[in-house]
Motif scaffolding. Structure first.
Motif, PDB file in Angstrom:
ATOM      1  N   LEU A   1      -9.189  10.116  -3.101  1.00 17.32           N
ATOM      2  CA  LEU A   1      -8.914   8.693  -3.293  1.00 17.32           C
ATOM      3  C   LEU A   1     -10.207   7.865  -3.332  1.00 17.32           C
ATOM      4  O   LEU A   1     -10.214   6.675  -3.017  1.00 17.32           O
TER       5      LEU A   1
ATOM      6  N   ARG B   1      -8.695   5.676  -7.168  1.00 22.00           N
ATOM      7  CA  ARG B   1      -7.262   5.644  -6.836  1.00 22.00           C
ATOM      8  C   ARG B   1      -6.597   4.431  -7.467  1.00 22.00           C
ATOM      9  O   ARG B   1      -7.262   3.580  -8.031  1.00 22.00           O
TER      10      ARG B   1
ATOM     11  N   ALA C   1      -2.746   3.445  -9.617  1.00 21.41           N
ATOM     12  CA  ALA C   1      -2.135   3.977 -10.833  1.00 21.41           C
ATOM     13  C   ALA C   1      -2.896   3.668 -12.124  1.00 21.41           C
ATOM     14  O   ALA C   1      -3.278   4.584 -12.862  1.00 21.41           O
TER      15      ALA C   1
ATOM     16  N   ARG D   1      -2.791  14.593  -8.615  1.00 20.72           N
ATOM     17  CA  ARG D   1      -1.848  13.731  -7.898  1.00 20.72           C
ATOM     18  C   ARG D   1      -0.580  13.616  -8.742  1.00 20.72           C
ATOM     19  O   ARG D   1      -0.653  13.216  -9.905  1.00 20.72           O
TER      20      ARG D   1
ATOM     21  N   CYS E   1      -0.579  -2.246   0.333  1.00 16.40           N
ATOM     22  CA  CYS E   1      -1.562  -1.357  -0.282  1.00 16.40           C
ATOM     23  C   CYS E   1      -2.598  -2.171  -1.062  1.00 16.40           C
ATOM     24  O   CYS E   1      -2.896  -3.320  -0.717  1.00 16.40           O
ATOM     25  N   ASN E   2      -3.137  -1.567  -2.117  1.00 21.40           N
ATOM     26  CA  ASN E   2      -4.092  -2.301  -2.949  1.00 21.40           C
ATOM     27  C   ASN E   2      -3.687  -2.112  -4.397  1.00 21.40           C
ATOM     28  O   ASN E   2      -3.766  -0.986  -4.926  1.00 21.40           O
ATOM     29  N   ALA E   3      -3.211  -3.188  -4.975  1.00 25.48           N
ATOM     30  CA  ALA E   3      -2.910  -3.196  -6.417  1.00 25.48           C
ATOM     31  C   ALA E   3      -3.815  -4.250  -7.045  1.00 25.48           C
ATOM     32  O   ALA E   3      -3.359  -5.165  -7.736  1.00 25.48           O
TER      33      ALA E   3
ATOM     34  N   ALA F   1      -7.710  -0.868  -8.139  1.00 24.98           N
ATOM     35  CA  ALA F   1      -6.673   0.055  -8.609  1.00 24.98           C
ATOM     36  C   ALA F   1      -6.578   0.059 -10.132  1.00 24.98           C
ATOM     37  O   ALA F   1      -5.709   0.699 -10.713  1.00 24.98           O
TER      38      ALA F   1
ATOM     39  N   THR G   1      -3.203  -5.700 -10.763  1.00 26.66           N
ATOM     40  CA  THR G   1      -1.838  -6.026 -11.188  1.00 26.66           C
ATOM     41  C   THR G   1      -1.235  -7.021 -10.186  1.00 26.66           C
ATOM     42  O   THR G   1      -1.189  -8.218 -10.471  1.00 26.66           O
TER      43      THR G   1
ATOM     44  N   GLY H   1       2.277  -3.415  -6.426  1.00 27.21           N
ATOM     45  CA  GLY H   1       2.044  -2.666  -7.658  1.00 27.21           C
ATOM     46  C   GLY H   1       3.082  -1.565  -7.776  1.00 27.21           C
ATOM     47  O   GLY H   1       4.126  -1.597  -7.127  1.00 27.21           O
TER      48      GLY H   1
ATOM     49  N   ASP I   1       3.435   2.916  -9.012  1.00 35.83           N
ATOM     50  CA  ASP I   1       2.826   4.153  -9.504  1.00 35.83           C
ATOM     51  C   ASP I   1       3.682   4.819 -10.567  1.00 35.83           C
ATOM     52  O   ASP I   1       3.192   5.615 -11.361  1.00 35.83           O
TER      53      ASP I   1
ATOM     54  N   ASN J   1       6.066   3.482  -5.230  1.00 37.63           N
ATOM     55  CA  ASN J   1       4.859   2.793  -4.813  1.00 37.63           C
ATOM     56  C   ASN J   1       4.481   3.281  -3.425  1.00 37.63           C
ATOM     57  O   ASN J   1       5.191   4.092  -2.819  1.00 37.63           O
TER      58      ASN J   1
ATOM     59  N   PHE K   1       4.014   8.029  -0.994  1.00 34.10           N
ATOM     60  CA  PHE K   1       4.788   7.020  -1.726  1.00 34.10           C
ATOM     61  C   PHE K   1       6.235   7.022  -1.250  1.00 34.10           C
ATOM     62  O   PHE K   1       6.688   7.973  -0.595  1.00 34.10           O
TER      63      PHE K   1
HETATM   64  C1  LIG Z   1      -1.961  -1.094  -9.314  1.00 36.50           C
HETATM   65  S1  LIG Z   1      -0.943   0.146  -8.718  1.00 36.50           S
HETATM   66  C2  LIG Z   1      -1.830   0.710  -7.323  1.00 36.50           C
HETATM   67  C3  LIG Z   1      -0.968   1.598  -6.475  1.00 36.50           C
HETATM   68  O1  LIG Z   1      -1.657   2.806  -6.192  1.00 36.50           O
HETATM   69  C4  LIG Z   1      -1.669   2.961  -4.797  1.00 36.50           C
HETATM   70  O2  LIG Z   1      -1.570   4.290  -4.410  1.00 36.50           O
HETATM   71  P1  LIG Z   1      -2.942   5.102  -4.034  1.00 36.50           P
HETATM   72  O3  LIG Z   1      -3.808   4.153  -3.268  1.00 36.50           O
HETATM   73  O4  LIG Z   1      -2.429   6.257  -3.222  1.00 36.50           O
HETATM   74  O5  LIG Z   1      -3.528   5.512  -5.362  1.00 36.50           O
HETATM   75  C5  LIG Z   1      -0.489   2.179  -4.313  1.00 36.50           C
HETATM   76  O6  LIG Z   1       0.727   2.842  -4.550  1.00 36.50           O
HETATM   77  C6  LIG Z   1      -0.646   0.958  -5.171  1.00 36.50           C
HETATM   78  O7  LIG Z   1       0.454   0.131  -5.213  1.00 36.50           O
END
Ligand SMILES: CSC[C@H]1O[C@H](OP(=O)(O)O)[C@H](O)[C@@H]1O
Length: 348
Positions: A48, A51, A53, A94, A160-162, A166, A172, A238, A240, A249, A315
């Motif tokens: 990550l 990371r 989506a 992933r 989380c982080n969107a 990301a 987003t 956000g 995925d 998500n 998720f």
């Molecule tokens: C803009 S969608 C980002 C989305 O991805 C994150 O997952 P990860 O940090 O494990 O890649 C998370 O689900 C976010 O909402």
């Protein structure tokens, strides 16, 4: 490698490699990483360091371009075989975010359609660049459509982080926040820390504080109480993968959707069309399970005894009937989503 990069992930044409902000080091350290091989990229995705989506879509696209650009294979058949092998390494990193495979397939298709090896190399790098550039335009459009949903003065909860981290940039869900602030709206953000990897505290708070946007960090478990206290005007997250019946998500999203509906608070999802997967339903999707230590340890501290099993889903799935609107670059989708999905089929 220190230094700054404008984008979360980018193609370094001079050195035929990928550069990226190493998100495992934020917020304490800002360092730019470099991938010169598909294996290095696959490792960065698994850790990550790269990371989110849409960023995974760009990483998948650039990963295939990396394999093509650095290949010494002159035979077209072996070149194509090697490219597809590289694609499978990346696809396996992933399983849940649909964008990863979408980005890979975009560049594979461009390379396969080219005639010679040289033409395939050029087509792969060009298509990967197009995927990245399109992402920026897409996020801005999502932001503009989403900003119209937010009141002039509001407090928005996100999970989380969107954000820009990301995506290529802008973001987003956080892109909606940025566009609303840019339009002069008074938007305050409540960021859930997002256990276990803390994308909310480490990344969302870092992004928004850096941009001077009002952000307050809370534990994931405080969200429902703040909704009960009337603090939250909207939830925006956000995605995925969006199947015909659910939004996948970060783990904890479903909990927020239930709480939001219980408190009569709008629950919005911000995602590009490339995140939609209408051919599948919730039951068809593999939800990534990650290493126990992400939950059971924090650095040198042991947070759970070896005798305790750990279930570390990355998720969860939120039924579409808990989603009040899906903000995309082609507009705001409202329930029932079936017609929207049908119209979208040709746009992915
Ligand atoms: C803009 S969608 C980002 C989305 O991805 C994150 O997952 P990860 O940090 O494990 O890649 C998370 O689900 C976010 O909402």
């Amino acid at each position: 490698m220190k230094g700054e990069t404008t984008y979360t992930i980018a193609w370094d044409a001079e050195n035929n490699c990928i550069i990226y902000i190493d998100q495992t080091l934020l917020p304490g350290r800002y360092e730019v990483g470099r991938c010169r091989t598909v294996d290095e990229l696959a490792d960065a995705i698994r850790r990550l360091a790269i990371r989110g989506a849409p960023a995974l879509g760009i990483a998948g696209a650039m990963g295939v371009a990396l394999a093509a650009a650095r290949s010494g294979e002159r035979d077209p058949v072996r070149f194509r075989r090697d490219l597809h092998r590289a694609a499978e390494i990346l696809r396996s990193t992933r399983p849940t975010a649909v964008n990863l495979g979408w980005g890979i397939d975009r560049v594979l298709g461009a390379a396969d359609a080219a005639g010679s090896v040289e033409a395939a190399k050029e087509a792969a790098v060009r298509e990967a660049g197009a995927v990245a550039e399109e992402d920026e335009v897409t996020c801005r459009r999502i932001g503009a459509f989403g900003a119209e949903l937010l009141p002039e003065r509001c407090t928005v909860l996100t999970h989380c982080n969107a954000g820009a981290l990301a995506c290529r940039c802008w973001g987003t869900a956080l892109g909606v926040v940025r566009s609303a602030v840019e339009a002069g709206k008074d938007v305050r953000v409540i960021a859930c820390e997002t256990r276990p990897l803390n994308q909310g505290s480490r990344l969302t708070c870092w992004e928004l504080a850096r941009d001077g946007i009002d952000v307050t960090l809370i534990t994931d478990s405080a969200a429902a109480y703040l909704m009960r206290k009337g603090v939250i005007d909207a939830v925006i997250v956000g995605a995925d993968r969006i199947t015909r019946d659910a939004v996948f998500n970060k783990i904890g999203t479903y909990m927020h959707a239930i709480s939001a509906r219980h408190h009569g608070i709008p629950f919005y999802v911000a995602a590009p069309v490339s995140t939609f997967d209408p051919a599948r339903s919730e039951a068809d999707v593999v939800v990534e399970e990650r290493d126990r230590d992400e939950l059971a340890r924090c650095g040198d501290r042991v947070l759970a005894p070896d005798g305790a099993a750990v279930l570390n889903y990355a998720f969860d799935a939120t039924p579409l009937d808990l989603v009040d609107a899906i903000v995309t670059e082609v507009g705001v989708l409202r329930p029932p989503y079936t017609e929207s999905f049908r119209l979208m089929e040709g746009k992915r």
